[in-house]
Motif scaffolding. Structure first.
Motif, PDB file in Angstrom:
ATOM      1  N   UNK A 109       8.074  13.127   2.936  1.00 43.04           N
ATOM      2  CA  UNK A 109       7.208  12.243   2.264  1.00 43.04           C
ATOM      3  C   UNK A 109       5.908  12.712   1.835  1.00 43.04           C
ATOM      4  N   UNK A 110       5.522  14.035   2.315  1.00 39.21           N
ATOM      5  CA  UNK A 110       4.344  14.565   2.157  1.00 39.21           C
ATOM      6  C   UNK A 110       4.501  15.311   0.650  1.00 39.21           C
ATOM      7  N   UNK A 111       5.854  15.747   0.603  1.00 35.75           N
ATOM      8  CA  UNK A 111       6.283  16.494  -0.839  1.00 35.75           C
ATOM      9  C   UNK A 111       6.449  15.460  -1.934  1.00 35.75           C
ATOM     10  N   UNK A 112       7.025  14.290  -1.590  1.00 41.14           N
ATOM     11  CA  UNK A 112       7.468  13.526  -2.480  1.00 41.14           C
ATOM     12  C   UNK A 112       6.340  12.500  -2.764  1.00 41.14           C
ATOM     13  N   UNK A 113       5.582  12.084  -2.057  1.00 37.36           N
ATOM     14  CA  UNK A 113       4.464  11.261  -2.182  1.00 37.36           C
ATOM     15  C   UNK A 113       3.298  11.991  -2.080  1.00 37.36           C
ATOM     16  N   UNK A 120      11.955   2.551   3.350  1.00 38.26           N
ATOM     17  CA  UNK A 120      10.441   2.560   2.606  1.00 38.26           C
ATOM     18  C   UNK A 120      10.305   3.656   1.670  1.00 38.26           C
ATOM     19  N   UNK A 121      10.523   4.620   2.120  1.00 40.33           N
ATOM     20  CA  UNK A 121      10.177   5.988   1.259  1.00 40.33           C
ATOM     21  C   UNK A 121      11.225   6.048   0.085  1.00 40.33           C
ATOM     22  N   UNK A 152       0.827  -1.235   0.071  1.00 40.22           N
ATOM     23  CA  UNK A 152      -0.036   0.072  -0.063  1.00 40.22           C
ATOM     24  C   UNK A 152       0.810   1.437  -0.029  1.00 40.22           C
ATOM     25  N   UNK A 153       2.165   1.166  -0.144  1.00 37.64           N
ATOM     26  CA  UNK A 153       3.341   2.102  -0.204  1.00 37.64           C
ATOM     27  C   UNK A 153       3.126   3.002   1.017  1.00 37.64           C
ATOM     28  N   UNK A 154       2.894   2.359   2.268  1.00 39.59           N
ATOM     29  CA  UNK A 154       2.945   3.124   3.506  1.00 39.59           C
ATOM     30  C   UNK A 154       4.267   2.869   4.026  1.00 39.59           C
ATOM     31  N   UNK A 155       4.490   3.691   4.872  1.00 36.44           N
ATOM     32  CA  UNK A 155       6.113   3.926   5.515  1.00 36.44           C
ATOM     33  C   UNK A 155       5.955   4.271   7.060  1.00 36.44           C
TER      34      UNK A 155
END
Length: 300
Positions: free
Chosen positions: A177-181, A59-60, A47-50
């Motif tokens: 992560x908020x910026x890249x994902x 994971x990121x 689910x692409x969580x980290x």
């Protein structure tokens, strides 16, 4: 007596204790690696969580780069293992290296079906399994997430505490992560981190935290008898002098010390107040204990 203690160090009993410690460490690390693998393959990866920390960084990187997670787990943690070798010892570094390689192999080769598609369940239970893995590995004297090793190193050279550094590190990680994902994934991953950190705390410290209680009272003999015989907990008496005023004129006094769990401390304080409402009582948390008349905690 000192000669007797030294002699005991070379007996079969000492060897048995050492062997049992090694078996327990291996068992805890093995359980930790399996639990972390389930959390990664069954919940987070599909689910692409980290998570936070070094595992979250791995994971990121797996999400934003074409690299597989298995080598990333090893590469990201290698610097932390080196710091652990410098700060602690070679034994810790070897155990951590083997644990991380075992985790990387399991993540690469095992296949698990996606257990749920509910994002809330993924965040909570993914964090639970991953936190269980990290916690069991720590109980076995190793790490599969080396962020705390770096945090100790930074705390020694700056004003930041270990907790402060880990918080700052993870806040920066989630912002990236908020910026890249995307923001939603970062927010759910924060929940994963919270679930994992609480699980680690439970496995290391237990649900019942140990509390050290120090008691200064003129009725120390009565309080000592009450705690020992009625509550069934051990008490140690320290000889002490009063520091100021009338109390300083009475050098023959005892300071009592006992260790109880968080759930027992209220009863201890109540019994102390029944005997001496003016007693001076100091409480502070204790990470762990061994031996003595204390309530045992699970997995300890």
């Amino acid at each position: 007596m000192p000669k007797r203690i030294i002699a005991l160090g070379n007996t079969a009993w000492a060897q048995k204790v050492t062997l049992w410690r090694k078996v327990k460490d291996t068992l805890f690390i093995g359980i930790g690696v399996v639990m972390a693998s389930i959390g990664l393959k069954g919940f987070l990866l599909p689910n692409n969580f980290f998570d936070g920390g070094a595992m979250g960084m791995s994971l990121l990187l797996e999400i934003v780069t074409p690299l597989d997670l298995s080598p990333l787990i090893v590469l990201v943690n290698l610097p932390f293992i080196y710091l652990g070798y410098k700060q602690l010892n070679l034994r810790f570094a070897i155990k951590s290296t083997l644990a991380i390689f075992a985790l990387a192999l399991l993540v690469h080769y095992i296949e698990l079906p996606m257990i749920t598609s509910d994002k809330l369940l993924i965040a909570v239970f993914g964090g639970f399994f991953l936190g269980s893995g990290i916690g069991f590995a720590i109980r076995g004297g190793a790490v599969i997430d080396g962020t705390e090793v770096l945090a100790i190193q930074v705390s020694r050279k700056s004003s930041l505490t270990v907790g402060d550094f880990i918080t700052v590190f993870n806040v920066c990680l989630f912002i990236v992560a908020a910026i890249l994902v995307n923001l939603e994934t970062a927010m759910y991953s924060m929940l994963t981190y919270f679930s994992a950190s609480r699980t680690v705390d439970f496995l290391i410290n237990g649900v019942e935290e140990y509390i050290g209680v120090m008691i200064i009272s003129e009725y120390n003999e009565d309080i000592k008898a009450k705690i020992t015989y009625d509550l069934g907990r051990g008490v140690t008496a320290f000889k002490a002098d009063g520091g100021f005023g009338e109390k300083a004129k009475n050098p023959d006094r005892n300071v009592l010390f006992c260790v109880v769990t968080r759930l027992e401390v209220t009863r201890v304080l109540t019994e102390i107040e029944k005997i001496d409402p003016k007693a001076f009582v100091i409480q502070y948390p204790i990470k762990d204990t061994k031996g003595g008349m204390i309530k045992k905690r699970p997995l300890h």
